[in-house]
Scaffold this motif. Structure first.
Motif, PDB file in Angstrom:
ATOM      1  N   ASP A  50       0.872  -1.179   0.000  1.00 35.21           N
ATOM      2  CA  ASP A  50       0.000   0.000   0.000  1.00 35.21           C
ATOM      3  C   ASP A  50       0.911   1.231   0.000  1.00 35.21           C
ATOM      4  O   ASP A  50       1.440   1.626   1.033  1.00 35.21           O
ATOM      5  CB  ASP A  50      -0.904  -0.040   1.244  1.00 35.21           C
ATOM      6  N   ALA A  53       0.147   5.335   1.703  1.00 33.11           N
ATOM      7  CA  ALA A  53      -0.876   4.589   2.450  1.00 33.11           C
ATOM      8  C   ALA A  53      -1.888   5.450   3.197  1.00 33.11           C
ATOM      9  O   ALA A  53      -2.969   4.976   3.510  1.00 33.11           O
ATOM     10  CB  ALA A  53      -0.198   3.627   3.429  1.00 33.11           C
ATOM     11  N   SER A  55      -3.943   6.489   5.937  1.00 32.24           N
ATOM     12  CA  SER A  55      -4.242   5.821   7.215  1.00 32.24           C
ATOM     13  C   SER A  55      -3.932   4.325   7.161  1.00 32.24           C
ATOM     14  O   SER A  55      -3.993   3.635   8.173  1.00 32.24           O
ATOM     15  CB  SER A  55      -5.719   6.017   7.574  1.00 32.24           C
ATOM     16  N   GLY A  56      -3.649   3.820   5.948  1.00 35.26           N
ATOM     17  CA  GLY A  56      -3.385   2.384   5.795  1.00 35.26           C
ATOM     18  C   GLY A  56      -4.639   1.550   5.667  1.00 35.26           C
ATOM     19  O   GLY A  56      -4.587   0.318   5.748  1.00 35.26           O
ATOM     20  N   SER A  57      -5.795   2.187   5.445  1.00 39.22           N
ATOM     21  CA  SER A  57      -7.065   1.447   5.491  1.00 39.22           C
ATOM     22  C   SER A  57      -7.172   0.356   4.422  1.00 39.22           C
ATOM     23  O   SER A  57      -7.754  -0.697   4.678  1.00 39.22           O
ATOM     24  CB  SER A  57      -8.269   2.389   5.417  1.00 39.22           C
ATOM     25  N   LEU A  72       2.839  -1.089   4.462  1.00 37.39           N
ATOM     26  CA  LEU A  72       2.266   0.254   4.329  1.00 37.39           C
ATOM     27  C   LEU A  72       3.417   1.237   4.192  1.00 37.39           C
ATOM     28  O   LEU A  72       4.294   1.291   5.059  1.00 37.39           O
ATOM     29  CB  LEU A  72       1.432   0.624   5.565  1.00 37.39           C
ATOM     30  N   GLU A  74       4.395   5.208   3.764  1.00 42.77           N
ATOM     31  CA  GLU A  74       3.855   6.561   3.921  1.00 42.77           C
ATOM     32  C   GLU A  74       4.969   7.485   4.395  1.00 42.77           C
ATOM     33  O   GLU A  74       5.684   7.163   5.338  1.00 42.77           O
ATOM     34  CB  GLU A  74       2.699   6.552   4.936  1.00 42.77           C
ATOM     35  N   CYS A  83      -0.902   5.055  10.523  1.00 42.50           N
ATOM     36  CA  CYS A  83      -0.642   3.721   9.957  1.00 42.50           C
ATOM     37  C   CYS A  83      -0.159   2.760  11.042  1.00 42.50           C
ATOM     38  O   CYS A  83      -0.627   1.615  11.120  1.00 42.50           O
ATOM     39  CB  CYS A  83       0.421   3.794   8.858  1.00 42.50           C
ATOM     40  N   ARG A  84       0.791   3.236  11.873  1.00 41.32           N
ATOM     41  CA  ARG A  84       1.320   2.378  12.944  1.00 41.32           C
ATOM     42  C   ARG A  84       0.215   1.968  13.908  1.00 41.32           C
ATOM     43  O   ARG A  84       0.144   0.821  14.342  1.00 41.32           O
ATOM     44  CB  ARG A  84       2.431   3.100  13.704  1.00 41.32           C
ATOM     45  N   ASN A  86      -3.102   1.809  13.296  1.00 39.86           N
ATOM     46  CA  ASN A  86      -4.034   0.882  12.651  1.00 39.86           C
ATOM     47  C   ASN A  86      -3.398  -0.487  12.417  1.00 39.86           C
ATOM     48  O   ASN A  86      -4.059  -1.520  12.570  1.00 39.86           O
ATOM     49  CB  ASN A  86      -4.545   1.479  11.336  1.00 39.86           C
ATOM     50  N   ALA A  87      -2.111  -0.496  12.087  1.00 38.40           N
ATOM     51  CA  ALA A  87      -1.406  -1.769  11.899  1.00 38.40           C
ATOM     52  C   ALA A  87      -1.366  -2.549  13.216  1.00 38.40           C
ATOM     53  O   ALA A  87      -1.632  -3.757  13.248  1.00 38.40           O
ATOM     54  CB  ALA A  87       0.012  -1.521  11.384  1.00 38.40           C
ATOM     55  N   VAL A 101       4.858  -1.084   8.773  1.00 33.55           N
ATOM     56  CA  VAL A 101       4.809   0.311   8.322  1.00 33.55           C
ATOM     57  C   VAL A 101       6.223   0.781   8.004  1.00 33.55           C
ATOM     58  O   VAL A 101       7.160   0.532   8.770  1.00 33.55           O
ATOM     59  CB  VAL A 101       4.179   1.217   9.403  1.00 33.55           C
TER      60      VAL A 101
END
Length: 196
Positions: A50, A53, A55-57, A72, A74, A83-84, A86-87, A101
């Motif tokens: 991604d 990325a 938000s990495g959604s 991810l 970014e 991202c971190r 959400n991951a 990430v």
């Protein structure tokens, strides 16, 4: 408020990047996109990248739906922090560290990837200000890093032109959703290269 739509972590609420510098993929577009990807049978056990990325959604949605590894990438610090977060959330639900990430530029990341790593599915949702030449350079760096049968999804403003596909990548579909257009590409058949 963004959420994971389906899979092992379905229903999980995701953090969003504050401010207006990123534009998250809407749930409507995400649902249509993943419905299509599921029909290709590409998600289970996939290596997913991604780029840009946010938000990495898209990446964490892939992990929830069975991807084996998700990277991810970014550059912006605020977005990389999201991202971190959400991951970590999705990795905890899945019980393994499937999502990683990388805070760096997309091109830099592609140049530093260990040889032998190839992705089955790649999302590119570059910021609208990214010039077409910049996107073309990223696609060119990406093309040799794709697995056979890979799918590349580029998300752009409907007002943007079709991406300039490098040798080794060819578009096979596109779909517009209001202000957003998704472009789908795949590695070109090997015999196509022989004729170039």
């Amino acid at each position: 408020m963004s959420r994971i739509i389906a899979g092992a972590a379905g229903g999980t609420t995701l953090s969003s990047v504050p401010g207006s510098s990123t534009r998250p993929t809407t749930d409507r577009v995400k649902e249509a996109l993943f419905s299509r990807l599921e029909s290709y049978g590409i998600l289970d056990g996939a290596y997913v990248l991604d780029l840009f990325a946010g938000s990495g959604s898209l990446g964490v949605e892939s992990a929830s739906r069975g991807a084996a590894r998700v990277d991810l990438v970014e550059l912006a610090e605020k977005a990389a922090q999201v991202c971190r977060s959400n991951a970590a959330l999705v990795n905890k639900v899945l019980g393994s560290e499937r999502v990683r990430v990388h805070r760096t530029k997309a091109e830099t990341y592609l140049l530093r990837v260990p040889p032998g790593l190839a992705w089955d599915l790649v999302f590119l949702d570059p910021p609208y200000p990214l010039e077409e030449e910049g996107l073309a350079a990223v696609l060119e760096a990406l093309a040799p890093r794709l697995a056979d049968g890979a799918v590349v999804v580029v998300e752009r403003s409907t007002r943007s032109p079709e991406p300039a596909w490098p040798a080794g990548l060819e578009r096979f579909s596109e779909k517009a959703y209001g202000e957003t257009t998704l472009w789908f590409a795949e590695p070109a058949a090997k015999e196509d290269h022989a004729q170039e």
